[in-house]
Write a protein that holds these residues in place. Structure first.
Motif, PDB file in Angstrom:
ATOM      1  N   ILE A   5       0.830  -1.203   0.000  1.00  0.00           N
ATOM      2  CA  ILE A   5       0.000   0.000   0.000  1.00  0.00           C
ATOM      3  C   ILE A   5       0.867   1.257   0.000  1.00  0.00           C
ATOM      4  O   ILE A   5       0.561   2.255  -0.637  1.00  0.00           O
ATOM      5  CB  ILE A   5      -0.971  -0.023   1.199  1.00  0.00           C
ATOM      6  N   GLU A 171     -11.953   7.296  11.620  1.00  0.00           N
ATOM      7  CA  GLU A 171     -12.211   6.589  10.354  1.00  0.00           C
ATOM      8  C   GLU A 171     -13.213   7.359   9.506  1.00  0.00           C
ATOM      9  O   GLU A 171     -13.025   7.520   8.296  1.00  0.00           O
ATOM     10  CB  GLU A 171     -12.738   5.176  10.642  1.00  0.00           C
ATOM     11  N   ALA A 201      -3.379   1.842   9.520  1.00  0.00           N
ATOM     12  CA  ALA A 201      -4.663   1.278   9.092  1.00  0.00           C
ATOM     13  C   ALA A 201      -5.649   2.381   8.749  1.00  0.00           C
ATOM     14  O   ALA A 201      -6.403   2.277   7.774  1.00  0.00           O
ATOM     15  CB  ALA A 201      -5.224   0.379  10.197  1.00  0.00           C
ATOM     16  N   ARG A 204      -5.075   3.998   5.233  1.00  0.00           N
ATOM     17  CA  ARG A 204      -5.390   3.126   4.093  1.00  0.00           C
ATOM     18  C   ARG A 204      -4.686   3.637   2.842  1.00  0.00           C
ATOM     19  O   ARG A 204      -3.498   3.892   2.842  1.00  0.00           O
ATOM     20  CB  ARG A 204      -6.892   3.034   3.906  1.00  0.00           C
TER      21      ARG A 204
END
Lengths: 315, 377
Positions: A5, A171, A201, A204
Motif C-alpha cells: 500500500i 475513520e 490502518a 489506508r
C-alpha cells in the motif's frame, strides 16, 4: 520491505511550511481539490491551530486532534495510560544506552577518519568502524520495534472502548477526506499518537502529504540530527522505526541550519551510515511527489551523496 | 608592528592628513595574530590607555611618534580576547577620559560607554543579533510591595505563542533591565527559543534601587524573591512547579544575590546561572575589597563553610581578565564536591555586559536544554 500500500499510494514530502508554504501547489500537482484532514499532534498544545494552513490551501481542513484525543483516551483508560508510560520509560532508557554505545563507536570512527594515509588496512578499519555503527543502529531499530510490537500485542489485541470510540470517529473523518496532511513538530509525540490510533490502518490508501517531523515519522527510521547543538555530542541518532509509509528516505528538514553541509567528511559519513536510504535535505520550497509507487517529481531537494557533497535530487 | 603601520611610518613622521587617511582605511585598534596596537591622534602632553584587565597596569602610556600627532601603544594579546578601554588624555593641565575617537565600536553600561577591543579571531556571536524569522516574545509589567524593600516593578518576558494550558519554566533575573539594555537579553531569548535550544520560558526581570545593599546577601531580598515574587508571577502565568524548571541568575553582585537566595531557600531554584559573581571571601585575615564587600564576604564565608546544595545544576562563568577570576575558580570545586552538576566557562574578557551576553547561550542551554533534537517544524 515496505508494504504494498505504501508503494502504491500517492504521497508527497515537503520542506518546512513555516515561511513561504508550498502545500497548496503540491495539492494542485496531486490533483487534490477536496476536503482534507490534518494531523498536527506534533504541535502539542498548539494542536489544531490551523487557520493559517486553511487560508493557505483554501480548502476545508479538519484537524484530527490526535494529541487531545490521546489525552482523553489515557484519562478514560488508566491501565492503558500506565502501560504506555512504562513503555515510554523503557524506550527512554533504551535510547540512553544506545546513545552511550553510539558515542563510543562514533569516537572510534572519528579517530580512524583523523588518521593520515590511505592504506588498505586503514580503509578496512574505517569500513569496519562504520559497519559497527550501522549494526548498532539496526540493533536499536529492532529493539525499539520489538518494544512497540509487544505493546501492541499486549494492549491493542483486544478492543479498548475509549480508544475504539475515537478510532471510529477518525475513520469517518478520514473517509470523507481527499488526503491526509501530517505536519511537523515534536517527532516523538507525533509518532506516539500516530501509533496509538493505528494510523497505518486509518490512512489506508489515502494520499499523504507530510512535512518536517511528519515526513520523519512516516519514513522507515526516525533519524534525529543536529551537527551544531549548543550542548552535547553532535551525533545523529535513531529514535525508533517510523511507520514506513514513506519508505526509502531519511527526511532532513532544515538541513542547512542543522547539518554541516559544507563538511564533506560529515556529509559522506551521514550518507554512508544510512544507506541505502536516500538522505534528503528539505528546506522551504522543497517538494517530492510519488505517484503509483514511483518518484514523479522532485523540486529544490538535495541528497547527501557519498562523495561528500549535497547534490540536487531529481527523478 | 603591523605592515601597514610600518609603511605609514616609513617616510618619517606622518602628517595629520596621512594619519586620518590611515585611520579611515583600517579598523582601529590594529589587531593581528600576536597582539594589538592602539592609535591616538591629537595634541596632548600625555595619553594613557585605561583598561580594565586584571594583571595589566590600569594605565599604560602611549608613545608619541616624534614630530607628529600620532601616539602608539602595542602589547601582546591572546587570540579571541575582548576587553573594554578608554583613553586618558592629559592636555593643558586637565585630564579627560574619552572613548577611542578612531574606534566606532563601543559598549554601553550603566556608567556610560567604553571602547571595545576585539582581539584576533573574536566575533560577536550570531545568535546575539536580531533574527527577523524568530518569533518575538513580549514583556508584561506589574508591581508589588516587597516586604521590607518597598514597591518593586517587575517585568516578565513572555515567550511567543504563550499558552495558558502549558506550564513554563521560570528564570528570576537580577539587574534585568541592564541585561535587556546592554546584553541583548530579549534578542537572545527570542533566538534561542526559536531555534529550540531552550524551551519557551518565563523570565522575571527584577531591578534593585539599592543593589549595594540588597544584592550582597540580604535575607529580606532572598525572601522577597521566593515568598513574594515567584507566587506573584505564578498568579499571572502558569509555572512548572518542579525545581528543575526554576532558575535564578545574575552577574557580578547579581550573582551573589542569586546564589544567596538559592542557598537560603534550598529546593526552590534547581538551576543557577552565575556570571562573574562577586564571590569575595577570606580564608584568613580581613576583607581587602572595601566596606561594600563586608556583607558579601560574610555570606560567602558562611556559604563556603556550609554550602549545602543550593541547586542541582549550576552554570558559572567568569572573564579571565577580571579580578574575580580567583573567586570564581575557587567556587567550582566547592560546588562539585557537593554533588552539584557544574559547567564552568572562562572567556578572555572582562567584567562587562558583552562578556555576559556572549555566555548566555552556553548557560541557558546547559540549564534549560530545549527540544532541539525532537522538534522539526
Amino acid at each position: 520491505m515496505a508494504p504494498t500500500i505504501a508503494r502504491m499510494r500517492d504521497y508527497a514530502v515537503l520542506g518546512p511550511q513555516f515561511h513561504a508554504p508550498n502545500l497548496s501547489s503540491c495539492l494542485a500537482a496531486l490533483g487534490i481539490a477536496g476536503p482534507l484532514v490534518a494531523v498536527t499532534a506534533g504541535w502539542q498544545e498548539r494542536e489544531g491551530e490551523i487557520e493559517e494552513l486553511r487560508e493557505h490551501v483554501k480548502l476545508p481542513v479538519t484537524d484530527l486532534q490526535l494529541y487531545a484525543r490521546a489525552e482523553q483516551v489515557y484519562a478514560a483508560d488508566p491501565a492503558l495510560a500506565r502501560a504506555a508510560r512504562e513503555r515510554q520509560e523503557r524506550l527512554q532508557e533504551m535510547q540512553d544506552f544506545y546513545r552511550m554505545r553510539l558515542m563510543a563507536l562514533m569516537g572510534a570512527l572519528a579517530e580512524l577518519d583523523a588518521q593520515e594515509g590511505s592504506s588498505a588496512t586503514l580503509r578496512r578499519a574505517r569500513r569496519g568502524a562504520l559497519g559497527d555503527v550501522r549494526r548498532l543502529d539496526r540493533t536499536h531499530v529492532a529493539a525499539t520495534r520489538a518494544e512497540h510490537d509487544r505493546f501492541a500485542r499486549d494492549w491493542r489485541a483486544s478492543p479498548r472502548a475509549a480508544l475504539e470510540a475515537h478510532v471510529e470517529v477518525l475513520e469517518r473523518a478520514i473517509a470523507g477526506a481527499r488526503a491526509i496532511l501530517v505536519a511537523g513538530g515534536h517527532v516523538a509525540v507525533l509518532l506516539n499518537r500516530l501509533r496509538l490510533f493505528g494510523f497505518e490502518a486509518l490512512a489506508r490508501g489515502k494520499p499523504l502529504i507530510a512535512w518536517s517531523a511528519g515526513a520523519m515519522a512516516l519514513s522507515d527510521r526516525v533519524v534525529l540530527f543536529h551537527d551544531r547543538p549548543p550542548q552535547g555530542a553532535a551525533h545523529a541518532e535513531i529514535l525508533e522505526p517510523g511507520l514506513g509509509l514513506m519508505p526509502g528516505i531519511v527526511a532532513l528538514p532544515h538541513g542547512h541550519v542543522r547539518l554541516a553541509l559544507e563538511d564533506p567528511q560529515r556529509v559522506r559519513q551521514f550518507a554512508r551510515r544510512f544507506a541505502p536510504a536516500r538522505c534528503l535535505v528539505l528546506e522551504h520550497g522543497s517538494s517530492l511527489r510519488w505517484h503509483g509507487g514511483r518518484l514523479a517529481a522532485a523540486r529544490d531537494v538535495r541528497r547527501l551523496a557519498r562523495s561528500g557533497q549535497p547534490v540536487e535530487y531529481d527523478t | 608592528m603591523s605592515h601597514a603601520l610600518a609603511e605609514l611610518l616609513a617616510e618619517g613622521p606622518p602628517t595629520k592628513e596621512a594619519i586620518d587617511r590611515f585611520a579611515s582605511a583600517h579598523d582601529i585598534p590594529l589587531v593581528d595574530r600576536d597582539g594589538v596596537t592602539f592609535l591616538y591622534r591629537g595634541e596632548a602632553e600625555q595619553v594613557f590607555l585605561r583598561l580594565f584587565i586584571s594583571g595589566l597596569p590600569a594605565a599604560q602610556p602611549l608613545e608619541r611618534v616624534v614630530g607628529s600627532e600620532l601616539w602608539l601603544l602595542r602589547f601582546a594579546l591572546p587570540a579571541e580576547s575582548r576587553f573594554e578601554y578608554k583613553f586618558e588624555v592629559q592636555r593643558g593641565g586637565s585630564t579627560e577620559w574619552i572613548t577611542d575617537p578612531l574606534n566606532p565600536n563601543c559598549a554601553a553600561d550603566p556608567f556610560g560607554a567604553n571602547s571595545v577591543c576585539q582581539g584576533f579571531g573574536y566575533l560577536p556571536p550570531e545568535w546575539t543579533l536580531p533574527d527577523e524569522g524568530a518569533r518575538a516574545g513580549s514583556f508584561d509589567e506589574f508591581a508589588l510591595d516587597a516586604r521590607g524593600l518597598g514597591r518593586r516593578a517587575v517585568r516578565l518576558y513572555l515567550p511567543a505563542r504563550l499558552r495558558r494550558t502549558r506550564r513554563y519554566p521560570l528564570l528570576v533575573l537580577h539587574d534585568g533591565s541592564d541585561y535587556v539594555r546592554y546584553a541583548q537579553l530579549k534578542v537572545v531569548l527570542d533566538n534561542l527559543i526559536h531555534r529550540l535550544e531552550i524551551p519557551p520560558l518565563i523570565v522575571a526581570l527584577t531591578d534593585s534601587p539599592n543593589r549595594l545593599n540588597e544584592y550582597v546577601g540580604l535575607d529580606a531580598h532572598a525572601d522577597f524573591l521566593v515568598r513574594e515574587l515567584i507566587p506573584a508571577v505564578g498568579a499571572r502565568v502558569p509555572l512548572d512547579p518542579d525545581s528543575s524548571a526554576r532558575g535564578a541568575m545574575g552577574a557580578s553582585l547579581g550573582g551573589v544575590a542569586a546564589l544567596h537566595a538559592a542557598w537560603r531557600h534550598p529546593g526552590t531554584f534547581g538551576r543557577l546561572l552565575l556570571q562573574s559573581g562577586s564571590f569575595a571571601f577570606t580564608d584568613i585575615g580581613e576583607n581587602k575589597r572595601g566596606p561594600v564587600f563586608e556583607p558579601v564576604v560574610r555570606f560567602v564565608n558562611a556559604f563556603r563553610a556550609n554550602p549545602g546544595r543550593p541547586a542541582e545544576r549550576i552554570y558559572v562563568s567568569c572573564g579571565i581578565y577580571e579580578s574575580l577570576i580567583y573567586e570564581n575558580r575557587s567556587l567550582v570545586p566547592l560546588l562539585t564536591q557537593n554533588r552539584i552538576q557544574v559547567r564552568y566557562e572562562e572567556a578572555r574578557d572582562g567584567h562587562n555586559w558583552q562578556n555576559w551576553r556572549d555566555r548566555l547561550r552556553a548557560g541557558l542551554t546547559y540549564l534549560f536544554p530545549g527540544p532541539l533534537w525532537m522538534v522539526y517544524e
